[in-house]
Design a protein around this motif. Structure first.
Motif, PDB file in Angstrom:
ATOM      1  N   SER A 146      -4.726  -7.089   2.028  1.00 51.49           N
ATOM      2  CA  SER A 146      -5.341  -7.449   3.256  1.00 51.49           C
ATOM      3  C   SER A 146      -6.225  -6.247   3.762  1.00 51.49           C
ATOM      4  CB  SER A 146      -4.174  -7.308   4.338  1.00 51.49           C
ATOM      5  OG  SER A 146      -3.860  -6.152   4.647  1.00 51.49           O
ATOM      6  N   PRO A 147      -7.447  -6.473   4.662  1.00 53.91           N
ATOM      7  CA  PRO A 147      -8.342  -5.507   4.768  1.00 53.91           C
ATOM      8  C   PRO A 147      -7.729  -4.138   5.293  1.00 53.91           C
ATOM      9  CG  PRO A 147      -9.086  -7.357   5.780  1.00 53.91           C
ATOM     10  CD  PRO A 147      -7.631  -7.663   5.196  1.00 53.91           C
ATOM     11  N   LEU A 148      -6.390  -4.254   6.004  1.00 51.76           N
ATOM     12  CA  LEU A 148      -5.604  -3.244   6.374  1.00 51.76           C
ATOM     13  C   LEU A 148      -5.156  -2.507   5.132  1.00 51.76           C
ATOM     14  CD1 LEU A 148      -4.591  -1.903   8.778  1.00 51.76           C
ATOM     15  CD2 LEU A 148      -2.547  -3.104   8.816  1.00 51.76           C
ATOM     16  N   SER A 149      -4.374  -3.015   4.110  1.00 50.47           N
ATOM     17  CA  SER A 149      -4.243  -2.576   2.999  1.00 50.47           C
ATOM     18  C   SER A 149      -5.126  -1.849   2.035  1.00 50.47           C
ATOM     19  CB  SER A 149      -3.323  -3.333   2.167  1.00 50.47           C
ATOM     20  OG  SER A 149      -3.934  -4.403   1.426  1.00 50.47           O
ATOM     21  N   ASP A 150      -6.267  -2.297   2.269  1.00 49.46           N
ATOM     22  CA  ASP A 150      -7.531  -1.977   1.442  1.00 49.46           C
ATOM     23  C   ASP A 150      -7.878  -0.533   2.194  1.00 49.46           C
ATOM     24  OD1 ASP A 150      -7.664  -4.162  -0.072  1.00 49.46           O
ATOM     25  OD2 ASP A 150      -9.411  -5.096   1.107  1.00 49.46           O
ATOM     26  N   ALA A 151      -7.753  -0.489   3.459  1.00 49.32           N
ATOM     27  CA  ALA A 151      -8.036   0.815   4.214  1.00 49.32           C
ATOM     28  C   ALA A 151      -6.931   2.057   3.888  1.00 49.32           C
ATOM     29  CB  ALA A 151      -8.047   0.373   5.818  1.00 49.32           C
ATOM     30  N   LEU A 152      -5.723   1.356   3.886  1.00 44.57           N
ATOM     31  CA  LEU A 152      -4.744   2.522   3.638  1.00 44.57           C
ATOM     32  C   LEU A 152      -4.771   2.941   2.076  1.00 44.57           C
ATOM     33  CD1 LEU A 152      -2.023   3.830   4.492  1.00 44.57           C
ATOM     34  CD2 LEU A 152      -1.001   1.688   3.742  1.00 44.57           C
ATOM     35  N   SER A 153      -4.934   2.133   1.201  1.00 44.42           N
ATOM     36  CA  SER A 153      -5.368   2.441  -0.249  1.00 44.42           C
ATOM     37  C   SER A 153      -6.356   3.464  -0.066  1.00 44.42           C
ATOM     38  CB  SER A 153      -5.289   1.203  -0.871  1.00 44.42           C
ATOM     39  OG  SER A 153      -5.618   1.595  -2.104  1.00 44.42           O
ATOM     40  N   ARG A 154      -7.448   3.056   0.473  1.00 42.76           N
ATOM     41  CA  ARG A 154      -8.604   4.066   0.295  1.00 42.76           C
ATOM     42  C   ARG A 154      -8.302   5.305   1.061  1.00 42.76           C
ATOM     43  NH1 ARG A 154     -11.611  -0.491   2.168  1.00 42.76           N
ATOM     44  NH2 ARG A 154     -11.560   0.392   3.904  1.00 42.76           N
ATOM     45  N   ASP A 155      -7.769   5.572   2.017  1.00 45.49           N
ATOM     46  CA  ASP A 155      -7.226   6.809   2.673  1.00 45.49           C
ATOM     47  C   ASP A 155      -6.334   7.625   2.004  1.00 45.49           C
ATOM     48  OD1 ASP A 155      -8.038   8.130   5.647  1.00 45.49           O
ATOM     49  OD2 ASP A 155      -5.774   8.224   5.375  1.00 45.49           O
ATOM     50  N   LEU A 156      -5.147   6.850   1.431  1.00 49.57           N
ATOM     51  CA  LEU A 156      -4.450   7.727   0.663  1.00 49.57           C
ATOM     52  C   LEU A 156      -5.041   8.232  -0.521  1.00 49.57           C
ATOM     53  CD1 LEU A 156      -1.337   5.320   0.925  1.00 49.57           C
ATOM     54  CD2 LEU A 156      -1.462   7.567   1.958  1.00 49.57           C
ATOM     55  N   LYS A 157      -5.883   7.578  -1.127  1.00 53.42           N
ATOM     56  CA  LYS A 157      -6.501   7.853  -2.574  1.00 53.42           C
ATOM     57  C   LYS A 157      -7.460   9.438  -2.019  1.00 53.42           C
ATOM     58  CE  LYS A 157      -6.684   3.735  -5.014  1.00 53.42           C
ATOM     59  NZ  LYS A 157      -7.588   2.557  -5.643  1.00 53.42           N
ATOM     60  N   GLN A 158      -8.075   9.238  -1.095  1.00 50.55           N
ATOM     61  CA  GLN A 158      -8.961  10.168  -0.522  1.00 50.55           C
ATOM     62  C   GLN A 158      -8.089  11.498  -0.070  1.00 50.55           C
ATOM     63  OE1 GLN A 158     -11.172   8.636   2.800  1.00 50.55           O
ATOM     64  NE2 GLN A 158     -12.474   7.710   1.714  1.00 50.55           N
ATOM     65  N   ARG A 159      -6.733  11.318   0.096  1.00 49.98           N
ATOM     66  CA  ARG A 159      -5.937  12.596   0.426  1.00 49.98           C
ATOM     67  C   ARG A 159      -5.036  12.854  -0.739  1.00 49.98           C
ATOM     68  NH1 ARG A 159      -5.330  12.993   5.986  1.00 49.98           N
ATOM     69  NH2 ARG A 159      -6.539  11.302   7.100  1.00 49.98           N
ATOM     70  N   GLY A 160      -5.419  12.482  -2.150  1.00 49.68           N
ATOM     71  CA  GLY A 160      -4.828  12.924  -3.137  1.00 49.68           C
ATOM     72  C   GLY A 160      -3.769  11.771  -3.806  1.00 49.68           C
ATOM     73  N   PHE A 161      -3.378  10.769  -3.199  1.00 49.27           N
ATOM     74  CA  PHE A 161      -2.375  10.096  -3.661  1.00 49.27           C
ATOM     75  C   PHE A 161      -2.895   9.083  -4.981  1.00 49.27           C
ATOM     76  CE2 PHE A 161      -0.958  10.824   0.285  1.00 49.27           C
ATOM     77  CZ  PHE A 161       0.509  10.620   0.266  1.00 49.27           C
ATOM     78  N   THR A 162      -1.952   8.792  -5.869  1.00 45.67           N
ATOM     79  CA  THR A 162      -2.327   7.968  -7.099  1.00 45.67           C
ATOM     80  C   THR A 162      -1.250   6.982  -6.930  1.00 45.67           C
ATOM     81  OG1 THR A 162      -0.878   9.409  -8.778  1.00 45.67           O
ATOM     82  CG2 THR A 162      -3.310   9.681  -8.519  1.00 45.67           C
ATOM     83  N   PHE A 163      -1.703   5.667  -7.917  1.00 46.87           N
ATOM     84  CA  PHE A 163      -0.831   4.606  -7.893  1.00 46.87           C
ATOM     85  C   PHE A 163      -0.335   4.143  -6.511  1.00 46.87           C
ATOM     86  CE2 PHE A 163       0.186   5.779 -12.213  1.00 46.87           C
ATOM     87  CZ  PHE A 163       0.547   4.671 -12.824  1.00 46.87           C
ATOM     88  N   VAL A 164      -1.491   4.040  -5.610  1.00 49.61           N
ATOM     89  CA  VAL A 164      -1.458   3.483  -4.374  1.00 49.61           C
ATOM     90  C   VAL A 164      -2.625   2.417  -4.011  1.00 49.61           C
ATOM     91  CG1 VAL A 164      -0.486   5.235  -3.188  1.00 49.61           C
ATOM     92  CG2 VAL A 164      -2.844   5.498  -3.546  1.00 49.61           C
ATOM     93  N   THR A 167      -2.755  -3.524  -3.427  1.00 51.76           N
ATOM     94  CA  THR A 167      -1.653  -4.266  -3.779  1.00 51.76           C
ATOM     95  C   THR A 167      -0.179  -3.785  -3.463  1.00 51.76           C
ATOM     96  OG1 THR A 167      -2.851  -5.741  -5.249  1.00 51.76           O
ATOM     97  CG2 THR A 167      -0.373  -5.930  -5.201  1.00 51.76           C
ATOM     98  N   ILE A 168      -0.114  -2.663  -4.038  1.00 50.63           N
ATOM     99  CA  ILE A 168       0.877  -1.513  -3.969  1.00 50.63           C
ATOM    100  C   ILE A 168       0.994  -1.488  -2.222  1.00 50.63           C
ATOM    101  CG2 ILE A 168       1.853   0.784  -4.226  1.00 50.63           C
ATOM    102  CD1 ILE A 168       0.832   0.556  -7.155  1.00 50.63           C
ATOM    103  N   CYS A 169      -0.201  -0.892  -1.892  1.00 51.39           N
ATOM    104  CA  CYS A 169       0.063  -0.720  -0.191  1.00 51.39           C
ATOM    105  C   CYS A 169       0.480  -1.694   0.588  1.00 51.39           C
ATOM    106  CB  CYS A 169      -1.457  -0.092   0.036  1.00 51.39           C
ATOM    107  SG  CYS A 169      -1.659   1.474  -0.400  1.00 51.39           S
ATOM    108  N   TYR A 170      -0.096  -3.096   0.189  1.00 50.71           N
ATOM    109  CA  TYR A 170       0.345  -4.120   0.881  1.00 50.71           C
ATOM    110  C   TYR A 170       2.016  -4.423   0.603  1.00 50.71           C
ATOM    111  CZ  TYR A 170       0.178  -8.410   3.522  1.00 50.71           C
ATOM    112  OH  TYR A 170       0.576  -9.611   4.544  1.00 50.71           O
ATOM    113  N   ALA A 171       2.416  -4.320  -0.331  1.00 51.05           N
ATOM    114  CA  ALA A 171       3.971  -4.457  -0.559  1.00 51.05           C
ATOM    115  C   ALA A 171       4.604  -3.434  -0.033  1.00 51.05           C
ATOM    116  CB  ALA A 171       4.148  -4.150  -2.252  1.00 51.05           C
ATOM    117  N   PHE A 172       4.191  -2.043   0.393  1.00 48.78           N
ATOM    118  CA  PHE A 172       4.655  -1.233   1.041  1.00 48.78           C
ATOM    119  C   PHE A 172       4.626  -1.280   2.368  1.00 48.78           C
ATOM    120  CE2 PHE A 172       3.718   3.086   3.030  1.00 48.78           C
ATOM    121  CZ  PHE A 172       5.167   3.640   2.978  1.00 48.78           C
ATOM    122  N   MET A 173       3.834  -2.078   2.808  1.00 48.79           N
ATOM    123  CA  MET A 173       3.815  -2.446   4.204  1.00 48.79           C
ATOM    124  C   MET A 173       4.572  -3.332   4.461  1.00 48.79           C
ATOM    125  SD  MET A 173      -0.513  -2.434   4.665  1.00 48.79           S
ATOM    126  CE  MET A 173      -0.616  -3.420   5.864  1.00 48.79           C
TER     127      MET A 173
END
Length: 200
Positions: A146-164, A167-173
């Motif tokens: 979703s647009p929200l999981s897209d945004a969460l994924s982008r932000d987590l990656k910018q903060r140094g996360f990987t494997f996020v 699709t993974i973020c939406y399943a997490f949500m």
């Protein structure tokens, strides 16, 4: 004459396995605010990539033991020796990149806690603290992103996360209850809906 046993309607992804039934009936979609549990779900969703969720659930107890109860402070300190030991642990998913990502993400997780006070505060800000109540006619109608999981994924990656990825973020949500994606014909749909109302 005995009445036939009736089983409640569940989302289409649930198999007959008692572990998955229990997870669906008791955990999936329930709003989660415990940082340790959120870290566990984030790590497990990363390991699930390319595999079935049932595979991960069956190994969940072993993952908890292998990853020190998903204590992010301990996981953040995993060195190459510890990571190599995890690669030899046949009870878990032995993937070098995913094991390394768990430690990398633990470090980034701790930084978010330091910045926002808790990972919970950071995460739930994406939905303004209010769970999203969807109404899919069937579980198959729910999106993978979703647009929200897209945004969460982008932000987590910018903060140094990987494997996020998204699709993974939406399943997490879904798992953490930021969205209620139980199908409307699932018995948990209205139960979760009522739970949402009681906390908002």
């Amino acid at each position: 004459m005995e009445k036939p046993v009736t089983h409640p309607n569940r989302c289409g992804w649930v198999h007959d396995d008692p572990i998955e039934v229990a997870y669906h009936d008791q955990e999936w979609g329930v709003p989660l605010h415990d940082d340790r549990k959120l870290f566990e779900f984030l790590v497990l969703d990363g390991f699930q990539a390319g595999l079935s969720w049932l595979t991960i659930l069956r190994k969940r107890a072993a993952f908890r033991e292998a990853f020190d109860g998903f204590d992010p402070e301990r996981v953040a300190r995993y060195d190459t020796t510890k990571q190599q030991a995890l690669l030899q642990d046949r009870r878990i998913v032995r993937n070098r990149l995913k094991i390394k990502a768990a430690s990398t993400n633990a470090k980034a997780f701790l930084q978010i806690q330091k910045t926002f006070g808790s990972f919970d505060a950071y995460l739930w800000a994406f939905v303004d603290g209010q769970p999203i109540q969807n109404a899919w006619p069937t579980w198959a109608a729910a999106p993978a992103t979703s647009p929200l999981s897209d945004a969460l994924s982008r932000d987590l990656k910018q903060r140094g996360f990987t494997f996020v990825g998204s699709t993974i973020c939406y399943a997490f949500m879904q798992a953490a209850g930021l969205v209620n994606d139980h199908a409307v014909d699932c018995f948990r749909y209205r139960e979760i809906q009522a739970l949402y109302r009681s906390i908002t």
